[in-house]
Design a protein around this motif. Structure first.
Motif, mmCIF file in Angstrom:
data_model
loop_
_atom_site.group_PDB
_atom_site.id
_atom_site.type_symbol
_atom_site.label_atom_id
_atom_site.label_comp_id
_atom_site.label_asym_id
_atom_site.label_seq_id
_atom_site.Cartn_x
_atom_site.Cartn_y
_atom_site.Cartn_z
ATOM 1 N N LYS A 255 -31.949 22.724 -28.675
ATOM 2 C CA LYS A 255 -32.587 22.898 -29.985
ATOM 3 C C LYS A 255 -34.038 22.409 -30.006
ATOM 4 O O LYS A 255 -34.809 22.783 -30.886
ATOM 5 C CB LYS A 255 -31.811 22.123 -31.065
ATOM 6 C CG LYS A 255 -30.442 22.694 -31.370
ATOM 7 C CD LYS A 255 -30.527 23.667 -32.545
ATOM 8 C CE LYS A 255 -29.197 24.244 -32.915
ATOM 9 N NZ LYS A 255 -28.886 25.537 -32.355
ATOM 10 N N LEU A 256 -34.399 21.533 -29.041
ATOM 11 C CA LEU A 256 -35.756 20.973 -29.065
ATOM 12 C C LEU A 256 -36.807 22.076 -29.031
ATOM 13 O O LEU A 256 -37.718 22.105 -29.864
ATOM 14 C CB LEU A 256 -35.966 20.010 -27.883
ATOM 15 C CG LEU A 256 -37.363 19.394 -27.799
ATOM 16 C CD1 LEU A 256 -37.572 18.361 -28.904
ATOM 17 C CD2 LEU A 256 -37.612 18.737 -26.441
ATOM 18 N N SER A 257 -36.687 22.997 -28.108
ATOM 19 C CA SER A 257 -37.701 24.051 -28.015
ATOM 20 C C SER A 257 -37.492 25.117 -29.090
ATOM 21 O O SER A 257 -38.433 25.805 -29.475
ATOM 22 C CB SER A 257 -37.738 24.660 -26.618
ATOM 23 O OG SER A 257 -36.538 25.326 -26.365
ATOM 24 N N GLU A 258 -36.257 25.233 -29.594
ATOM 25 C CA GLU A 258 -36.037 26.163 -30.722
ATOM 26 C C GLU A 258 -36.794 25.680 -31.953
ATOM 27 O O GLU A 258 -37.360 26.463 -32.705
ATOM 28 C CB GLU A 258 -34.545 26.248 -31.071
ATOM 29 C CG GLU A 258 -33.778 27.221 -30.209
ATOM 30 C CD GLU A 258 -32.286 27.187 -30.514
ATOM 31 O OE1 GLU A 258 -31.892 27.040 -31.699
ATOM 32 O OE2 GLU A 258 -31.507 27.289 -29.553
ATOM 33 N N ILE A 259 -36.808 24.367 -32.157
ATOM 34 C CA ILE A 259 -37.489 23.802 -33.331
ATOM 35 C C ILE A 259 -38.985 23.653 -33.057
ATOM 36 O O ILE A 259 -39.829 24.042 -33.861
ATOM 37 C CB ILE A 259 -36.869 22.435 -33.730
ATOM 38 C CG1 ILE A 259 -35.384 22.605 -34.056
ATOM 39 C CG2 ILE A 259 -37.612 21.816 -34.925
ATOM 40 C CD1 ILE A 259 -34.618 21.302 -34.198
#
Ligand code: PHE
Length: 375
Positions: A255-259
């Protein structure tokens, strides 16, 4: 007569009940399967389940299959206490695996200690966690090492001089890691330009980032969890801050790079494991994990797998499956070859292991370097 029938029936039920639970080894797991840190709990559960399925497929331990009982604490400390109490008093587990977040392991481990049920946290790194008592173990390194690792990398590899800190004040892990990083980076000749706080759940970090920007640091150390870190990265870029961010294992989530999208690219964090390792033990694990779940395991899945394996091998060595015998064997864990490195538990029930530094590049975390503990 009626009484006798009733008694016979009851004893029959009792025997049935006993045989059923006597046939299996009940192991508990608690984690954040929902909430702001849901990927932590979900990934860890996948690793744990894989280890348990593998041993069950080979016939289990001492002729018994392991039954894993996983309860969701929704990422809340109070809920962690509730579910661990339930695992021990109602589900009658002989051991507990979890949590990821140090604050939640700290909240719930005293219950395991009180009931003398061994607990292994896969990845809680705050030093206070295992101090709770002799039934609390971890298979990961601790934050005095993790903070040193990033200070050393910032100072020696990136040659940075000025770093700002943005810490989650309500999170034991974040506070501990920020403190160690600040102390070590200063010892290495660096300067901390500002040390500012936020709280998990915050969504607007502009005030803190504006303050940080005014001191023009070379990088910003943000030892928090992925949801806030992703937002912080975006807002930093919106404010024109070009300096990379740096962080710890709490960044490890798809989720880090999604956010954070492009804003988080190029930033660095320390972690327990890299899927780019060429070690055959790691590559074999990744292959089996992909076959089972159709995805590459992150660090949490790898740590969950190792925590469950340490428990499994302790149960195999133990003379019987009582919590006390299991506890005593966990404590003797030595040179266990895990997918996150070799695990030996020291007298504080902590593991001493290397850390890796990775750089975020879209959905992949590119391996940069390994930092070993100083002897
Ligand atoms: N080390 C973190 C803590 O103690 C938890 C964590 C571990 C998060 C690994 C992500 C990956 O709170």
């Amino acid at each position: 007569m009626k009484k006798q029938i009733l008694a016979a029936l009851l004893s029959g039920l009792f025997v049935v009940g006993c045989t059923k639970s006597g046939d299996e080894i009940r192991v508990g797991e608690f984690g954040s399967l929902t909430g702001n840190e849901a990927t932590f709990g979900i990934s860890t559960n996948k690793g744990i389940r894989m280890a348990i399925d593998e041993v069950n497929e080979k016939g289990g331990i001492k002729g018994k299959k392991i039954k894993l009982i996983t309860l969701d604490d929704q990422g809340k400390d109070t809920e962690a206490v509730q579910v661990v109490t339930r695992l021990i008093t109602q589900e009658k587990v002989v051991a507990v695996l979890g949590e990821v977040a140090s604050s939640r392991t700290k909240a719930a481990a005293p219950i395991a200690q009180e009931y003398k049920i061994p607990l292994i946290t896969p990845s809680s790194t705050n030093p206070e966690v295992t101090k709770i008592g002799d039934h609390v173990f971890r298979v990961c390194f601790i934050d005095p090492f993790q903070g040193y690792v990033m200070a050393k990398f910032a100072s020696e590899n990136l040659k940075l001089k000025k770093v700002a800190i943005l810490r989650d004040v309500k999170n034991d892990y974040s506070v501990g890691l920020a403190d160690v990083f600040a102390a070590d980076f200063k010892k290495m000749g660096g300067e901390i330009t500002s040390d500012i706080s936020y709280q998990a759940g915050d969504v607007d970090f502009k005030a803190q980032l504006t303050q940080i920007r005014s001191k023009n640091p070379d990088a910003i150390y943000v030892p928090g969890y992925y949801t806030e870190v992703g937002l912080i990265a975006k807002q930093a870029r919106d404010l024109g801050i070009k300096a990379p961010l740096m962080g710890g294992d709490g960044w490890d989530s798809s989720k880090l790079s999604e956010i954070g999208k492009d804003a988080i690219n190029g930033s660095y964090f320390s972690n327990h494991y890299t899927s780019e390792s060429t070690d055959p033990v790691v590559q074999d694990f990744i292959k089996r994990f992909k076959d089972k779940y159709g995805e590459t395991p992150d660090g949490l899945a790898a740590m969950g797998y190792d925590a469950a394996k340490v428990l499994i091998t302790a149960m195999e060595r133990a003379p019987d499956l009582n919590p006390k015998s299991i506890r005593d064997e966990i404590a003797k864990t030595k040179d266990f070859v895990g997918v996150t490195g070799k695990i030996t538990l020291n007298e504080n029930r902590d593991a001493v292991k290397s850390a890796v530094i990775v750089q975020v590049q879209g959905a992949t975390n590119k391996y940069v370097t390994t930092i070993n503990p100083t002897p």
